[in-house]
Design a protein around this motif. Structure first.
Motif, mmCIF file in Angstrom:
data_model
loop_
_atom_site.group_PDB
_atom_site.id
_atom_site.type_symbol
_atom_site.label_atom_id
_atom_site.label_comp_id
_atom_site.label_asym_id
_atom_site.label_seq_id
_atom_site.Cartn_x
_atom_site.Cartn_y
_atom_site.Cartn_z
ATOM 1 N N PRO A 63 -28.039 -66.624 -61.083
ATOM 2 C CA PRO A 63 -28.001 -67.925 -60.395
ATOM 3 C C PRO A 63 -26.608 -68.273 -59.889
ATOM 4 N N MET A 64 -25.579 -67.884 -60.632
ATOM 5 C CA MET A 64 -24.219 -68.174 -60.195
ATOM 6 C C MET A 64 -23.907 -67.366 -58.940
ATOM 7 N N ARG A 65 -24.215 -66.079 -58.998
ATOM 8 C CA ARG A 65 -23.959 -65.209 -57.844
ATOM 9 C C ARG A 65 -24.630 -65.753 -56.594
ATOM 10 N N ALA A 66 -25.854 -66.231 -56.762
ATOM 11 C CA ALA A 66 -26.643 -66.679 -55.609
ATOM 12 C C ALA A 66 -26.040 -67.908 -54.939
ATOM 13 N N ARG A 67 -25.158 -68.592 -55.623
ATOM 14 C CA ARG A 67 -24.606 -69.819 -55.042
ATOM 15 C C ARG A 67 -23.371 -69.592 -54.172
ATOM 16 N N PHE A 68 -22.950 -68.348 -54.066
ATOM 17 C CA PHE A 68 -21.796 -68.076 -53.204
ATOM 18 C C PHE A 68 -22.249 -67.577 -51.840
ATOM 19 N N GLY A 69 -21.829 -68.276 -50.794
ATOM 20 C CA GLY A 69 -22.209 -67.869 -49.446
ATOM 21 C C GLY A 69 -21.351 -66.710 -48.959
ATOM 22 N N ILE A 70 -20.117 -66.633 -49.470
ATOM 23 C CA ILE A 70 -19.200 -65.584 -49.031
ATOM 24 C C ILE A 70 -18.802 -64.771 -50.260
ATOM 25 N N VAL A 71 -19.118 -63.497 -50.234
ATOM 26 C CA VAL A 71 -18.771 -62.639 -51.373
ATOM 27 C C VAL A 71 -17.941 -61.484 -50.846
ATOM 28 N N GLN A 72 -16.732 -61.344 -51.333
ATOM 29 C CA GLN A 72 -15.845 -60.297 -50.824
ATOM 30 C C GLN A 72 -15.274 -59.478 -51.957
ATOM 31 N N ARG A 73 -15.335 -58.191 -51.781
ATOM 32 C CA ARG A 73 -14.771 -57.305 -52.792
ATOM 33 C C ARG A 73 -13.417 -56.776 -52.334
ATOM 34 N N LEU A 74 -12.425 -56.870 -53.200
ATOM 35 C CA LEU A 74 -11.103 -56.325 -52.871
ATOM 36 C C LEU A 74 -10.989 -54.898 -53.401
ATOM 37 N N HIS A 75 -10.347 -54.060 -52.618
ATOM 38 C CA HIS A 75 -10.204 -52.648 -52.977
ATOM 39 C C HIS A 75 -8.755 -52.325 -53.300
ATOM 40 N N PHE A 76 -8.559 -51.207 -53.995
ATOM 41 C CA PHE A 76 -7.203 -50.710 -54.186
ATOM 42 C C PHE A 76 -6.564 -50.480 -52.817
ATOM 43 N N TYR A 77 -5.239 -50.638 -52.762
ATOM 44 C CA TYR A 77 -4.521 -50.480 -51.498
ATOM 45 C C TYR A 77 -4.070 -49.034 -51.315
ATOM 46 N N PRO A 78 -4.223 -48.493 -50.107
ATOM 47 C CA PRO A 78 -3.663 -47.160 -49.859
ATOM 48 C C PRO A 78 -2.132 -47.230 -49.861
ATOM 49 N N PRO A 79 -1.462 -46.084 -50.132
ATOM 50 C CA PRO A 79 -0.002 -46.086 -50.270
ATOM 51 C C PRO A 79 0.750 -46.685 -49.077
ATOM 52 N N ASP A 80 0.262 -46.472 -47.840
ATOM 53 C CA ASP A 80 1.047 -47.001 -46.711
ATOM 54 C C ASP A 80 1.053 -48.533 -46.720
ATOM 55 N N GLU A 81 -0.064 -49.139 -47.115
ATOM 56 C CA GLU A 81 -0.073 -50.610 -47.187
ATOM 57 C C GLU A 81 0.803 -51.102 -48.337
ATOM 58 N N LEU A 82 0.771 -50.371 -49.439
ATOM 59 C CA LEU A 82 1.623 -50.782 -50.567
ATOM 60 C C LEU A 82 3.100 -50.665 -50.198
ATOM 61 N N ALA A 83 3.422 -49.645 -49.402
ATOM 62 C CA ALA A 83 4.823 -49.489 -48.981
ATOM 63 C C ALA A 83 5.231 -50.691 -48.119
ATOM 64 N N THR A 84 4.314 -51.153 -47.273
ATOM 65 C CA THR A 84 4.612 -52.333 -46.450
ATOM 66 C C THR A 84 4.808 -53.563 -47.346
ATOM 67 N N ILE A 85 3.980 -53.671 -48.381
ATOM 68 C CA ILE A 85 4.126 -54.800 -49.317
ATOM 69 C C ILE A 85 5.478 -54.723 -50.028
ATOM 70 N N VAL A 86 5.862 -53.516 -50.437
ATOM 71 C CA VAL A 86 7.160 -53.350 -51.111
ATOM 72 C C VAL A 86 8.295 -53.765 -50.182
ATOM 73 N N ARG A 87 8.220 -53.351 -48.925
ATOM 74 C CA ARG A 87 9.310 -53.688 -47.988
ATOM 75 C C ARG A 87 9.376 -55.194 -47.745
ATOM 76 N N ARG A 88 8.194 -55.807 -47.665
ATOM 77 C CA ARG A 88 8.164 -57.260 -47.467
ATOM 78 C C ARG A 88 8.782 -57.964 -48.680
ATOM 79 N N SER A 89 8.382 -57.550 -49.881
ATOM 80 C CA SER A 89 8.921 -58.174 -51.089
ATOM 81 C C SER A 89 10.420 -57.924 -51.199
ATOM 82 N N ALA A 90 10.845 -56.720 -50.815
ATOM 83 C CA ALA A 90 12.271 -56.386 -50.873
ATOM 84 C C ALA A 90 13.070 -57.317 -49.955
ATOM 85 N N ASP A 91 12.517 -57.610 -48.796
ATOM 86 C CA ASP A 91 13.181 -58.537 -47.865
ATOM 87 C C ASP A 91 13.334 -59.906 -48.510
ATOM 88 N N ILE A 92 12.249 -60.368 -49.140
ATOM 89 C CA ILE A 92 12.296 -61.697 -49.757
ATOM 90 C C ILE A 92 13.307 -61.727 -50.903
#
Ligand SMILES: Nc1ncnc2c1ncn2[C@@H]1O[C@H](COP(=O)(O)OP(=O)(O)OP(=O)(O)O)[C@@H](O)[C@H]1O
Length: 348
Positions: free
Chosen positions: A170-199
């Motif tokens: 019943p709880m599941r049925a009450r969500f209109g939008i259900v999104q699953r997050l996946h592990f990030y491939p290395p190139d995206e993680l590298a972009t995240i690292v560079r962004r965090s490094a800048d900050i």
């Protein structure tokens, strides 16, 4: 948890709590990766804004540290509404939610982390709130308890869970939008690292960022943590710059495995191979052999091992793949196969 396990755990540590808020993307467009999820959310947000209606209830699921909390706060920002945050285990009784729900303005967001851990009494209380915009407030206890029904503003509930399967139907049925997050491939993680490094004001080369990304278990939280630890090394032992050599030397010193496996991952595989002859073995038996609880094993360790092709979930239990045997220096037995897991098959 040993020091070594801690560095690459996807679970949040105290040291992360202090830095994570400053590293959170401020706009959906700044959120790196999970393109399909972000595109779908962007469309839902724009549609809700155009219709001047609250966003449908949203459920995010997937392994820890992939950005569920971040996405929830980005939703609030994009919609221009307030967000209140709580989590399944801290809500003991409906009264804990009454204040929040009756004070929300139309369209505001209630974010419930670990929503699979809500007590049944809280779930029952939430159903009419989510569906009919009303709450039943108990005025007294006992068999002749009186309740009062109160109207509330239409709001959006965003739930996050690492265990989609544990959510009640019943709880599941009450969500209109259900999104699953996946592990990030290395190139995206590298972009995240560079962004965090800048900050954080850390000088990092692309190769240095890639070196951290490869060992971050597909998880931004781990990537950001490795960045902070390696920064310390770079400042003390080098000129402050994280290039490939500095990253490698620091990660070696920190005992971070070049495949991203941590001590617990290795123990899981070792137990499977040495104690259970490669499996298949039931989750419970494996957990007992490791002295770990089944939920942590299933939510935190297995998804990564499955994604990387070291472990398979079969109808008869967990089994080590030929890759796992080789990784630990054993010769795979004739029956051991390599898993067909694709990058995105994290077994969640
Ligand atoms: N796509 C991304 N781009 C940039 N940073 C990210 C991204 N996803 C997550 N992060 C960063 O990783 C850290 C962990 O993210 P977050 O707290 O949102 O994860 P979570 O999935 O809610 O984890 P948990 O369920 O364990 O709380 C945060 O500092 C966040 O800013």
């Amino acid at each position: 948890m040993s020091e070594r396990t801690e560095i690459t755990t996807p679970l949040s540590l105290v040291e992360d709590d202090q830095v994570e808020p400053s590293l959170r993307p401020q706009r959906l467009a700044e959120f790196i990766g999970q393109r399909k999820v972000c595109d779908a959310l962007q469309i839902s947000v724009e549609a809700a804004l155009a219709r001047r209606e609250p966003l449908d209830h949203v459920l995010f699921h997937g392994p820890p540290g992939l950005g569920k909390t971040t996405l929830a706060s980005l939703m609030a920002r994009e919609l221009g509404v307030n967000i209140k945050t709580t989590s399944g285990p801290v809500l003991e009784k409906p009264a804990d939610l009454v204040g929040i729900l009756t004070n929300q303005r139309e369209g505001d967001i209630l974010f419930i982390d670990e929503i699979h851990r809500l007590r049944p009494i809280i779930e029952e209380f939430l159903y009419p709130a989510m569906e009919d915009w009303q709450v039943d407030i108990r005025l007294s206890d006992g068999p002749r308890a009186q309740t009062m029904t109160m109207k509330i503003e239409r709001f959006t509930l965003i739930g996050a869970t690492t265990r989609f399967g544990l959510l009640t139907a019943p709880m599941r049925a009450r969500f209109g939008i259900v999104q699953r997050l996946h592990f990030y491939p290395p190139d995206e993680l590298a972009t995240i690292v560079r962004r965090s490094a800048d900050i954080l004001g850390v000088d990092t080369t692309q190769e240095g960022a890639e070196e951290l990304a490869r060992r971050a278990r597909g998880t931004p939280r781990v990537a950001n943590r490795l960045l902070r630890r390696v920064r310390d090394y770079a400042e003390v032992r080098a000129d402050g710059r994280i290039d490939r050599d500095v990253a490698r030397a620091a990660l070696e010193l920190l005992d971070v495995d070049e495949y991203g496996l941590d001590e617990m991952d290795t123990r899981v595989l070792r137990a499977l191979i040495e104690t259970f002859e490669g499996g298949p073995v039931g989750l419970n038996s494996l957990a007992v052999a490791l002295g770990e609880d089944t939920a942590t094993l299933e939510e935190v360790y297995e998804p990564f091992l499955i994604q990387e092709g070291y472990l398979m979930r079969t109808p008869r239990g967990r089994a080590a793949t030929a890759k796992a045997y080789r990784r630990l220096g054993f010769t795979p037995p004739p029956g051991a196969s390599d898993s067909q897991a694709s990058f995105f098959d994290d077994g969640a």
